[in-house]
Design a protein around this motif. Structure first.
Motif, PDB file in Angstrom:
ATOM      1  N   LEU A   1       0.836  -1.210   0.000  1.00  0.00           N
ATOM      2  CA  LEU A   1       0.000   0.000   0.000  1.00  0.00           C
ATOM      3  C   LEU A   1       0.869   1.257   0.000  1.00  0.00           C
ATOM      4  CD1 LEU A   1      -2.762  -1.078   2.537  1.00  0.00           C
ATOM      5  CD2 LEU A   1      -3.193  -0.331   0.174  1.00  0.00           C
ATOM      6  N   ASN A   2       1.874   1.254   0.840  1.00  0.00           N
ATOM      7  CA  ASN A   2       2.760   2.425   0.944  1.00  0.00           C
ATOM      8  C   ASN A   2       3.522   2.693  -0.351  1.00  0.00           C
ATOM      9  OD1 ASN A   2       1.954   2.636   3.607  1.00  0.00           O
ATOM     10  ND2 ASN A   2       3.792   1.660   4.444  1.00  0.00           N
ATOM     11  N   LEU A   3       3.896   1.616  -1.058  1.00  0.00           N
ATOM     12  CA  LEU A   3       4.664   1.747  -2.296  1.00  0.00           C
ATOM     13  C   LEU A   3       3.784   2.005  -3.517  1.00  0.00           C
ATOM     14  CD1 LEU A   3       7.207  -1.185  -1.748  1.00  0.00           C
ATOM     15  CD2 LEU A   3       7.720   1.268  -1.699  1.00  0.00           C
ATOM     16  N   GLY A   4       2.464   1.981  -3.318  1.00  0.00           N
ATOM     17  CA  GLY A   4       1.554   2.221  -4.428  1.00  0.00           C
ATOM     18  C   GLY A   4       1.384   1.044  -5.359  1.00  0.00           C
ATOM     19  N   ILE A   5       1.774  -0.160  -4.895  1.00  0.00           N
ATOM     20  CA  ILE A   5       1.588  -1.357  -5.722  1.00  0.00           C
ATOM     21  C   ILE A   5       0.105  -1.673  -5.860  1.00  0.00           C
ATOM     22  CG2 ILE A   5       1.946  -3.861  -5.787  1.00  0.00           C
ATOM     23  CD1 ILE A   5       4.682  -3.349  -4.447  1.00  0.00           C
ATOM     24  N   ILE A   6      -0.628  -1.524  -4.770  1.00  0.00           N
ATOM     25  CA  ILE A   6      -2.082  -1.704  -4.785  1.00  0.00           C
ATOM     26  C   ILE A   6      -2.748  -0.424  -4.299  1.00  0.00           C
ATOM     27  CG2 ILE A   6      -1.997  -4.204  -4.502  1.00  0.00           C
ATOM     28  CD1 ILE A   6      -2.693  -3.793  -1.530  1.00  0.00           C
ATOM     29  N   ASP A   7      -3.995  -0.238  -4.705  1.00  0.00           N
ATOM     30  CA  ASP A   7      -4.759   0.933  -4.273  1.00  0.00           C
ATOM     31  C   ASP A   7      -5.561   0.657  -3.014  1.00  0.00           C
ATOM     32  OD1 ASP A   7      -4.151   2.644  -6.622  1.00  0.00           O
ATOM     33  OD2 ASP A   7      -5.238   1.067  -7.695  1.00  0.00           O
ATOM     34  N   GLU A   8      -5.897  -0.635  -2.828  1.00  0.00           N
ATOM     35  CA  GLU A   8      -6.732  -0.993  -1.682  1.00  0.00           C
ATOM     36  C   GLU A   8      -6.478  -2.447  -1.293  1.00  0.00           C
ATOM     37  OE1 GLU A   8     -11.504  -1.082  -0.447  1.00  0.00           O
ATOM     38  OE2 GLU A   8     -10.869  -0.414  -2.456  1.00  0.00           O
ATOM     39  N   ALA A   9      -6.454  -2.698   0.017  1.00  0.00           N
ATOM     40  CA  ALA A   9      -6.306  -4.065   0.510  1.00  0.00           C
ATOM     41  C   ALA A   9      -7.672  -4.730   0.561  1.00  0.00           C
ATOM     42  CB  ALA A   9      -5.670  -4.066   1.892  1.00  0.00           C
ATOM     43  N   LYS A  10      -7.775  -5.898  -0.080  1.00  0.00           N
ATOM     44  CA  LYS A  10      -9.025  -6.661  -0.066  1.00  0.00           C
ATOM     45  C   LYS A  10      -8.693  -8.137   0.000  1.00  0.00           C
ATOM     46  CE  LYS A  10     -12.339  -3.616  -2.329  1.00  0.00           C
ATOM     47  NZ  LYS A  10     -13.449  -3.555  -3.319  1.00  0.00           N
ATOM     48  N   ASP A  11      -9.450  -8.876   0.796  1.00  0.00           N
ATOM     49  CA  ASP A  11      -9.203 -10.311   0.933  1.00  0.00           C
ATOM     50  C   ASP A  11      -9.591 -11.087  -0.315  1.00  0.00           C
ATOM     51  OD1 ASP A  11      -8.199 -10.032   3.486  1.00  0.00           O
ATOM     52  OD2 ASP A  11     -10.142 -10.362   4.459  1.00  0.00           O
ATOM     53  N   ALA A  12     -10.585 -10.601  -1.033  1.00  0.00           N
ATOM     54  CA  ALA A  12     -11.060 -11.300  -2.230  1.00  0.00           C
ATOM     55  C   ALA A  12     -11.347 -10.292  -3.324  1.00  0.00           C
ATOM     56  CB  ALA A  12     -12.315 -12.118  -1.906  1.00  0.00           C
ATOM     57  N   ALA A  13     -11.346 -10.768  -4.559  1.00  0.00           N
ATOM     58  CA  ALA A  13     -11.597  -9.899  -5.705  1.00  0.00           C
ATOM     59  C   ALA A  13     -13.060  -9.490  -5.769  1.00  0.00           C
ATOM     60  CB  ALA A  13     -11.210 -10.622  -6.990  1.00  0.00           C
ATOM     61  N   ASP A  14     -13.306  -8.273  -6.243  1.00  0.00           N
ATOM     62  CA  ASP A  14     -14.677  -7.838  -6.500  1.00  0.00           C
ATOM     63  C   ASP A  14     -15.250  -8.637  -7.671  1.00  0.00           C
ATOM     64  OD1 ASP A  14     -14.495  -5.881  -4.522  1.00  0.00           O
ATOM     65  OD2 ASP A  14     -13.767  -4.353  -5.938  1.00  0.00           O
ATOM     66  N   ALA A  15     -16.564  -8.677  -7.745  1.00  0.00           N
ATOM     67  CA  ALA A  15     -17.228  -9.464  -8.786  1.00  0.00           C
ATOM     68  C   ALA A  15     -16.896  -8.985 -10.195  1.00  0.00           C
ATOM     69  CB  ALA A  15     -18.733  -9.447  -8.574  1.00  0.00           C
ATOM     70  N   ASP A  16     -16.583  -7.688 -10.332  1.00  0.00           N
ATOM     71  CA  ASP A  16     -16.315  -7.134 -11.665  1.00  0.00           C
ATOM     72  C   ASP A  16     -14.814  -7.054 -11.983  1.00  0.00           C
ATOM     73  OD1 ASP A  16     -15.771  -5.167  -9.795  1.00  0.00           O
ATOM     74  OD2 ASP A  16     -16.574  -3.526 -11.011  1.00  0.00           O
ATOM     75  N   THR A  17     -13.993  -7.758 -11.215  1.00  0.00           N
ATOM     76  CA  THR A  17     -12.554  -7.758 -11.462  1.00  0.00           C
ATOM     77  C   THR A  17     -12.250  -8.448 -12.788  1.00  0.00           C
ATOM     78  OG1 THR A  17     -12.016  -7.741  -9.105  1.00  0.00           O
ATOM     79  CG2 THR A  17     -10.324  -8.578 -10.592  1.00  0.00           C
ATOM     80  N   ASP A  18     -11.367  -7.858 -13.569  1.00  0.00           N
ATOM     81  CA  ASP A  18     -11.003  -8.436 -14.860  1.00  0.00           C
ATOM     82  C   ASP A  18     -10.079  -9.639 -14.692  1.00  0.00           C
ATOM     83  OD1 ASP A  18     -12.165  -6.571 -16.925  1.00  0.00           O
ATOM     84  OD2 ASP A  18     -11.021  -5.136 -15.738  1.00  0.00           O
ATOM     85  N   ILE A  19      -9.020  -9.451 -13.895  1.00  0.00           N
ATOM     86  CA  ILE A  19      -8.009 -10.498 -13.750  1.00  0.00           C
ATOM     87  C   ILE A  19      -7.609 -10.627 -12.288  1.00  0.00           C
ATOM     88  CG2 ILE A  19      -5.612 -11.149 -14.271  1.00  0.00           C
ATOM     89  CD1 ILE A  19      -5.901  -9.829 -16.970  1.00  0.00           C
ATOM     90  N   VAL A  20      -7.493 -11.873 -11.818  1.00  0.00           N
ATOM     91  CA  VAL A  20      -6.899 -12.171 -10.514  1.00  0.00           C
ATOM     92  C   VAL A  20      -5.563 -12.844 -10.770  1.00  0.00           C
ATOM     93  CG1 VAL A  20      -7.100 -13.453  -8.348  1.00  0.00           C
ATOM     94  CG2 VAL A  20      -9.135 -12.423  -9.372  1.00  0.00           C
ATOM     95  N   ILE A  21      -4.517 -12.309 -10.163  1.00  0.00           N
ATOM     96  CA  ILE A  21      -3.172 -12.864 -10.305  1.00  0.00           C
ATOM     97  C   ILE A  21      -2.780 -13.536  -9.001  1.00  0.00           C
ATOM     98  CG2 ILE A  21      -0.738 -12.359 -10.769  1.00  0.00           C
ATOM     99  CD1 ILE A  21      -1.685  -9.837 -12.260  1.00  0.00           C
ATOM    100  N   LEU A  22      -2.438 -14.815  -9.062  1.00  0.00           N
ATOM    101  CA  LEU A  22      -2.025 -15.567  -7.880  1.00  0.00           C
ATOM    102  C   LEU A  22      -0.508 -15.676  -7.889  1.00  0.00           C
ATOM    103  CD1 LEU A  22      -4.673 -18.460  -7.952  1.00  0.00           C
ATOM    104  CD2 LEU A  22      -4.874 -16.165  -6.952  1.00  0.00           C
TER     105      LEU A  22
END
Length: 282
Positions: free
Chosen positions: A43-64
């Motif tokens: 979060l501090n480095l700007g890699i992600i905009d928000e911490a979430k445990d699971a993807a939203d329903a309208d997410t395009d891609i989930v990367i594991l």
């Protein structure tokens, strides 16, 4: 490309996040990590905009992008949770077990088995950088089993990140990687161990180690948390690679013991052919 969710915010996951942000200005990237420290750092480095445990329903891609031994359960859980228009791909170094695990899953068409051949000896979100993936080869396995429209989402991302795609079946992938990647890391770790055992004075190691040693042992700085699971997940192929490697080491040792300089020279001359192979991409 509007929304990406990343599970595992270390070197690869973080680099995907940073690279995607550079290429898609309006993208939203969410993510999670088992390490609260890594999550906060991302979060501090700007890699992600928000911490979430699971993807939203309208997410395009989930990367594991977690260690290899965690990917199986995580992939099944993620497929169970995602919306109908979400693609999941992993970046793991082993593929056969994963592809077999999800073969009969009702959402199998929403999974793409991917492996970017990219990395450094460093780990964690602070090691991530946007250029890590540029012009790197990404292996895709069982491509025909992924939904055609969802594949286009992956292609759009891979093309934007300048990845070069290659295609293999999962077993072939794991067999080849045991020799050209996994064995290299084992060799580096064991060289480091041997030197540490025989040269107890750290100053001597520092003073006497030339660039050859530094480059050969570089991979021994890699994350044990990532590599131990890879070695066990691809056990059979790695054992085969190790058997051949140990046999070659033993034969080379025998030639040294016999002071057979000609045999040593002939062997190394033959091995020099690897130079021509590795120079093909230059």
């Amino acid at each position: 490309m509007k929304k990406i969710h990343i599970v595992g915010l270390g070197l690869l996951g973080g680099s995907f996040g940073l690279a995607a942000k550079n290429k898609f200005t309006d993208i939203i990237i969410t993510g999670t990590d088992v390490s609260e420290k890594n999550l906060q750092e991302a979060l501090n480095l700007g890699i992600i905009d928000e911490a979430k445990d699971a993807a939203d329903a309208d997410t395009d891609i989930v990367i594991l992008a977690t260690p290899a031994d965690a990917l199986g359960d995580l992939l099944l859980k993620t497929l169970d949770q995602i919306g109908a228009n979400t693609l999941v791909f992993d970046v793991g170094s082993t593929k056969a077990k994963l592809c077999a695990l999800v073969a009969d899953h009702p959402k199998r068409k929403q999974y793409l088995a991917a492996h970017p051949i990219a990395g450094t000896e460093y780990s964690g979100p602070s090691a991530a950088f946007a250029g890590l993936l540029d012009r790197k080869v990404t292996i895709i396995c069982d491509l025909e089993k992924t939904d055609l429209q969802l594949k286009e989402k992956a292609y759009k991302l891979f093309d934007a990140l300048n990845l070069k795609l290659r295609f293999m079946d999962p077993e072939e992938h794991d067999r080849h990687l045991a020799f050209v990647s996994h064995l290299s890391h084992i060799s580096s770790f064991m060289l480091g161990k041997t030197v540490l055992q025989k040269m107890e004075d750290e100053k001597n190691i520092f003073d006497m180690a030339g660039s050859g040693f530094a480059s050969t042992v570089r991979l021994a700085k890699s994350s044990p948390a990532m590599w131990a699971p890879i070695f066990t997940e691809n056990k059979d192929n790695i054992l085969s690679a190790l058997d051949g490697y140990i046999a070659n080491l033993s034969a080379f040792r025998d030639n040294i013991a016999a002071s057979d300089g000609q045999a040593l020279s002939d062997d190394m001359t033959e091995i020099n052919k690897i130079r021509d192979i590795l120079d093909l991409e230059k």
